[in-house]
Design an enzyme around this catalytic site. Structure first.
Site, PDB file in Angstrom:
ATOM      1  N   SER A  20       0.528  -0.893  -0.278  1.00  0.00           N
ATOM      2  CA  SER A  20       0.144  -0.324   0.055  1.00  0.00           C
ATOM      3  C   SER A  20       1.037   1.663   0.054  1.00  0.00           C
ATOM      4  CB  SER A  20      -0.749   0.077   1.070  1.00  0.00           C
ATOM      5  OG  SER A  20      -1.878  -0.854   1.224  1.00  0.00           O
ATOM      6  N   THR A  70      -6.739  -2.741   8.854  1.00  0.00           N
ATOM      7  CA  THR A  70      -6.175  -3.496   8.159  1.00  0.00           C
ATOM      8  C   THR A  70      -7.168  -4.786   9.747  1.00  0.00           C
ATOM      9  OG1 THR A  70      -5.302  -5.503   7.100  1.00  0.00           O
ATOM     10  CG2 THR A  70      -4.424  -4.339   7.978  1.00  0.00           C
ATOM     11  N   LYS A  74     -11.061  -3.858  11.397  1.00  0.00           N
ATOM     12  CA  LYS A  74     -11.995  -3.944  10.734  1.00  0.00           C
ATOM     13  C   LYS A  74     -13.695  -3.104  11.489  1.00  0.00           C
ATOM     14  CE  LYS A  74      -9.547  -5.215   6.587  1.00  0.00           C
ATOM     15  NZ  LYS A  74     -10.198  -5.682   5.782  1.00  0.00           N
ATOM     16  N   ASN A  95     -11.931   0.182   6.836  1.00  0.00           N
ATOM     17  CA  ASN A  95     -11.063  -0.150   6.253  1.00  0.00           C
ATOM     18  C   ASN A  95     -10.269   1.141   6.370  1.00  0.00           C
ATOM     19  OD1 ASN A  95     -12.400   0.621   4.033  1.00  0.00           O
ATOM     20  ND2 ASN A  95     -10.407  -0.946   2.697  1.00  0.00           N
ATOM     21  N   ASP A 110     -13.607  -2.003   0.824  1.00  0.00           N
ATOM     22  CA  ASP A 110     -13.108  -3.704   0.296  1.00  0.00           C
ATOM     23  C   ASP A 110     -14.030  -4.050  -0.057  1.00  0.00           C
ATOM     24  OD1 ASP A 110     -10.700  -3.855   1.812  1.00  0.00           O
ATOM     25  OD2 ASP A 110     -11.667  -4.134   3.648  1.00  0.00           O
ATOM     26  N   ALA A 135     -16.073 -14.852   8.211  1.00  0.00           N
ATOM     27  CA  ALA A 135     -17.151 -13.957   8.424  1.00  0.00           C
ATOM     28  C   ALA A 135     -16.524 -12.681   9.009  1.00  0.00           C
ATOM     29  CB  ALA A 135     -18.463 -14.425   8.752  1.00  0.00           C
ATOM     30  N   GLY A 136     -15.554 -12.583   9.134  1.00  0.00           N
ATOM     31  CA  GLY A 136     -14.933 -11.293  10.027  1.00  0.00           C
ATOM     32  C   GLY A 136     -14.721  -9.612   9.422  1.00  0.00           C
ATOM     33  N   GLY A 137     -13.727  -8.794   9.029  1.00  0.00           N
ATOM     34  CA  GLY A 137     -14.561  -8.067   8.607  1.00  0.00           C
ATOM     35  C   GLY A 137     -14.577  -7.333   7.372  1.00  0.00           C
ATOM     36  N   TYR A 228      -3.029 -11.812  -0.296  1.00  0.00           N
ATOM     37  CA  TYR A 228      -1.784 -10.737  -1.316  1.00  0.00           C
ATOM     38  C   TYR A 228      -0.863 -10.798  -1.330  1.00  0.00           C
ATOM     39  CZ  TYR A 228      -1.391  -6.099  -0.240  1.00  0.00           C
ATOM     40  OH  TYR A 228      -1.145  -4.942   0.865  1.00  0.00           O
ATOM     41  N   GLY A 249      -5.698 -12.049  -4.813  1.00  0.00           N
ATOM     42  CA  GLY A 249      -6.409 -10.934  -4.730  1.00  0.00           C
ATOM     43  C   GLY A 249      -5.759  -9.091  -4.564  1.00  0.00           C
TER      44      GLY A 249
END
Length: 286
Positions: A20, A70, A74, A95, A110, A135-137, A228, A249
């Site tokens: 990033s 991240t 999140k 995010n 996201d 099933a998280g952020g 990723y 990703g």
């Protein structure tokens, strides 16, 4: 205050390999900005996730325009924000936080990142039934994008069964139908599925390994990963060996980053240029 100067960041754990900073800073230079992207790594600082409020205070005091968020923050970040965008409120995960005029405004880019990546990277795949791991952020955003993108039935697995059930209920309410269900047996769900979407940290360099039994993946499945780093995870490598269509990703990273960049600066980045740059970054570090 210099209107062309931006200081932004990323808060999370084990993020030193994140692309990033390079992705944001290079695009900033292309647009004539003095743009700095700083990693605020819980692991490097030796801090627990509960330090998040102090970190947000620190970034505000240093004049940050905003920060990405991240794993593992999140969802916990929600309690420390002034208000949420419509997407973030709907998804219950953030995010991207814009720090502006004393406010902390939470956004979720996201879901858009996954939506655009799936649309471009897996055109024409069967969408009758897919299995989602996590099933998280990130999983919350990916699930929304998957249904928006045409997945007719989504089976959701999470180690925390309540999270999977809650996400399924939210999707069914949001999309007015039985589009999602929680599952405990991933193997059985995959036996009738067209594809698999992976949205857990498993496969990251800091969390190596496979998230499922390798025998559950068959050649007719398509497999999409949101991890990723590395770009080809153990899951994607396995799927490729079995002849599956796969989606890395990286594209999700590019499109969510572009949306965050625009929130921070008010300027529209060139997503094709960012995609090319991301590919270069991956080739260098492969």
């Amino acid at each position: 205050m210099d209107k062309n100067k931006y200081l932004v960041g990323l808060i999370g754990a084990d993020i030193q390999m994140s692309k990033s900073p390079a992705l944001h800073e290079t695009e900033g230079r292309h647009l004539g900005l003095d743009y700095e992207y700083e990693l605020v790594d819980l692991a490097t600082r030796g801090l627990p996730p509960s330090a998040l409020p102090d970190l947000l205070n620190e970034l505000e005091s240093r004049g940050f325009a905003g920060t990405n968020i991240t794993h593992p923050c999140k969802q916990t970040v929600l309690a420390h924000l002034t208000r949420l965008s419509e997407d973030a409120e709907m998804l219950g995960a953030v995010n991207t936080v814009v720090l502006q005029n004393g406010e902390r405004i939470g956004h979720n880019t996201d879901w858009y990142g996954f939506y655009k990546n799936f649309e471009r990277g897996l055109p024409g795949v069967a969408k009758a039934h897919a299995v989602l791991l996590g099933a998280g952020g990130a999983g919350v955003a990916v699930a929304h994008a998957a249904v928006k993108g045409g997945i007719e039935k989504l089976s959701i697995f999470d180690q925390d069964e309540r999270r999977a059930s809650t996400l399924a209920d939210q999707l069914n309410e949001r999309f007015s139908g039985e589009v999602a269900r929680p599952v405990r047996d991933v193997g059985a769900a995959l036996a009738t599925a067209d594809g698999l979407i992976h949205a857990t940290p498993t496969g990251m360099r800091s969390h190596p390994g496979l998230p499922i039994d390798p025998d559950w993946i068959q050649h007719h499945h398509w497999v999409a990963d949101i991890v990723y780093m590395p770009l080809v995870t153990e899951l994607l490598a396995l799927a490729k060996r079995k002849g599956c269509r796969t989606l890395a990703g990286g594209g999700m990273t590019v499109f969510q980053a572009a949306a965050a960049f625009e929130l921070f600066t008010g300027l529209s980045p060139d997503t094709e240029r960012m995609s090319r740059h991301f590919d270069e970054l991956c080739r260098v570090t492969a």
